[in-house]
Design a protein around this motif. Structure first.
Motif, PDB file in Angstrom:
ATOM      1  N   ASP A   7       0.849  -1.172   0.102  1.00  0.00           N
ATOM      2  CA  ASP A   7       0.143   0.042   0.081  1.00  0.00           C
ATOM      3  C   ASP A   7       0.815   1.282   0.135  1.00  0.00           C
ATOM      4  O   ASP A   7       0.487   2.280  -0.608  1.00  0.00           O
ATOM      5  N   HIS A  30       1.056   3.814  -3.095  1.00  0.00           N
ATOM      6  CA  HIS A  30       0.586   5.231  -2.722  1.00  0.00           C
ATOM      7  C   HIS A  30       1.668   6.182  -3.561  1.00  0.00           C
ATOM      8  O   HIS A  30       1.253   7.361  -3.738  1.00  0.00           O
ATOM      9  N   ALA A  67      -4.367   6.947  -6.035  1.00  0.00           N
ATOM     10  CA  ALA A  67      -3.790   5.597  -5.495  1.00  0.00           C
ATOM     11  C   ALA A  67      -4.674   4.431  -5.547  1.00  0.00           C
ATOM     12  O   ALA A  67      -5.976   4.676  -5.483  1.00  0.00           O
ATOM     13  N   PHE A 125       1.124   5.844   6.904  1.00  0.00           N
ATOM     14  CA  PHE A 125       1.285   6.796   5.870  1.00  0.00           C
ATOM     15  C   PHE A 125       1.939   8.060   6.511  1.00  0.00           C
ATOM     16  O   PHE A 125       3.014   8.723   5.958  1.00  0.00           O
ATOM     17  N   PHE A 132       2.651  12.141  -1.734  1.00  0.00           N
ATOM     18  CA  PHE A 132       1.310  11.816  -0.885  1.00  0.00           C
ATOM     19  C   PHE A 132       0.118  13.115  -1.036  1.00  0.00           C
ATOM     20  O   PHE A 132      -0.961  12.729  -1.109  1.00  0.00           O
ATOM     21  N   ARG A 153      -1.200  12.678  -4.520  1.00  0.00           N
ATOM     22  CA  ARG A 153      -2.203  11.609  -4.832  1.00  0.00           C
ATOM     23  C   ARG A 153      -3.395  11.863  -3.894  1.00  0.00           C
ATOM     24  O   ARG A 153      -4.542  11.795  -4.471  1.00  0.00           O
TER      25      ARG A 153
END
Length: 268
Positions: A218, A222, A229, A245, A260, A263
């Motif tokens: 994951d 991601h 994602a 995360f 991130f 995303r």
């Protein structure tokens, strides 16, 4: 659990390992299709699950990893075009170039290499060109597992980035998962020994290991996925995944934070 069901469980729990190893190998050998590696790796995983003997005390993850990488190496050997003579010429030419570069304090020219080797410049040029596309075995210690003797800058950068993100993801795992990943995949300790040390059952260690692999997947997807994602494969709660995360960002810094945020913006 019946033997057939146990075999299927091993395959299902370790499919993310095939995807990760295929992606990592493809990053170092871009001429080999990722889908082809994934197919070869999946077949190796199935045969590993069929041949696995837990009584030997070797963790299945470590056993399957060796089988998968071995299958990748066999596939790339079959695709390799270079004869032993060509490989020897490449190795000698690269060694002379590196020695001259170190001595001169700059990159040696083809003319200088040719003079040192007593070879025509054309042969030196061809050898260096061949070096950029020669496939080595995955277990060649002199290459530390790299597929190309002289990786292109963008390939080296991508490999370094993948390793950095994976290292951050491992460190960001929940403590118990991180301990198990370290023990199984890095220290290669028997699951039975890990279970005794942690005071849990053999199956509990296996379940935590499998969930850790899914959570790592994951994290990597991601970061690297094109577009929004993908759906998470881990079975942890949303809170645990988001905390994972967040720890990746804390450990990896602004580079991971930017990926991130991008995303999240695409998903919104």
């Amino acid at each position: 659990m019946p033997p057939h069901a146990q075999r299927n469980r091993l395959i299902e729990d370790n499919l993310p390992l095939v995807g990760y190893l295929a992606a990592e190998t493809h990053a170092r050998a871009t001429h080999v299709p990722r889908e082809e590696l994934a197919g070869v790796g999946a077949l190796a995983l199935v045969t590993a699950a069929s041949a696995y003997d837990p009584s030997l005390g070797v963790p299945f993850g470590a056993y399957a990893r060796r089988r998968i990488l071995g299958a990748f190496a066999d596939e790339m050997r079959a695709m390799d075009w270079a004869s032993r003579g060509i490989r020897r010429r490449i190795k000698e030419t690269v060694a002379v170039r590196e020695a001259l570069t170190a001595g001169l304090g700059r990159t040696a020219t083809i003319a200088e290499i040719a003079t040192a080797m007593g070879m025509p410049e054309q042969e030196v040029s061809e050898a260096l060109s061949d070096a950029s596309r020669t496939v080595t075995t995955l277990d060649d210690p002199s290459a530390a597992g790299l597929i190309s003797d002289i990786p292109l800058p963008e390939e080296s950068a991508l490999l370094a980035e993948r390793r950095h993100v994976l290292e951050c993801a491992v460190l960001a795992l929940p403590e118990r998962m991180r301990q198990i990943v370290q023990a199984v995949y890095i220290d290669e300790r028997p699951v039975k020994e890990i279970a005794e040390e942690l005071g849990v059952s053999h199956s509990a260690v296996s379940q935590q290991r499998a969930e850790a692999v899914r959570l790592l997947r994951d994290g990597l997807e991601h970061y690297f996925a094109d577009g929004p994602a993908p759906e998470p494969v881990s079975r942890v709660s949303v809170a645990v995944r988001e905390a994972f995360f967040a720890r990746m960002v804390e450990i990896g810094g602004e580079r991971i934070a930017r990926a991130f945020r991008r995303r999240s913006a695409l998903t919104a």
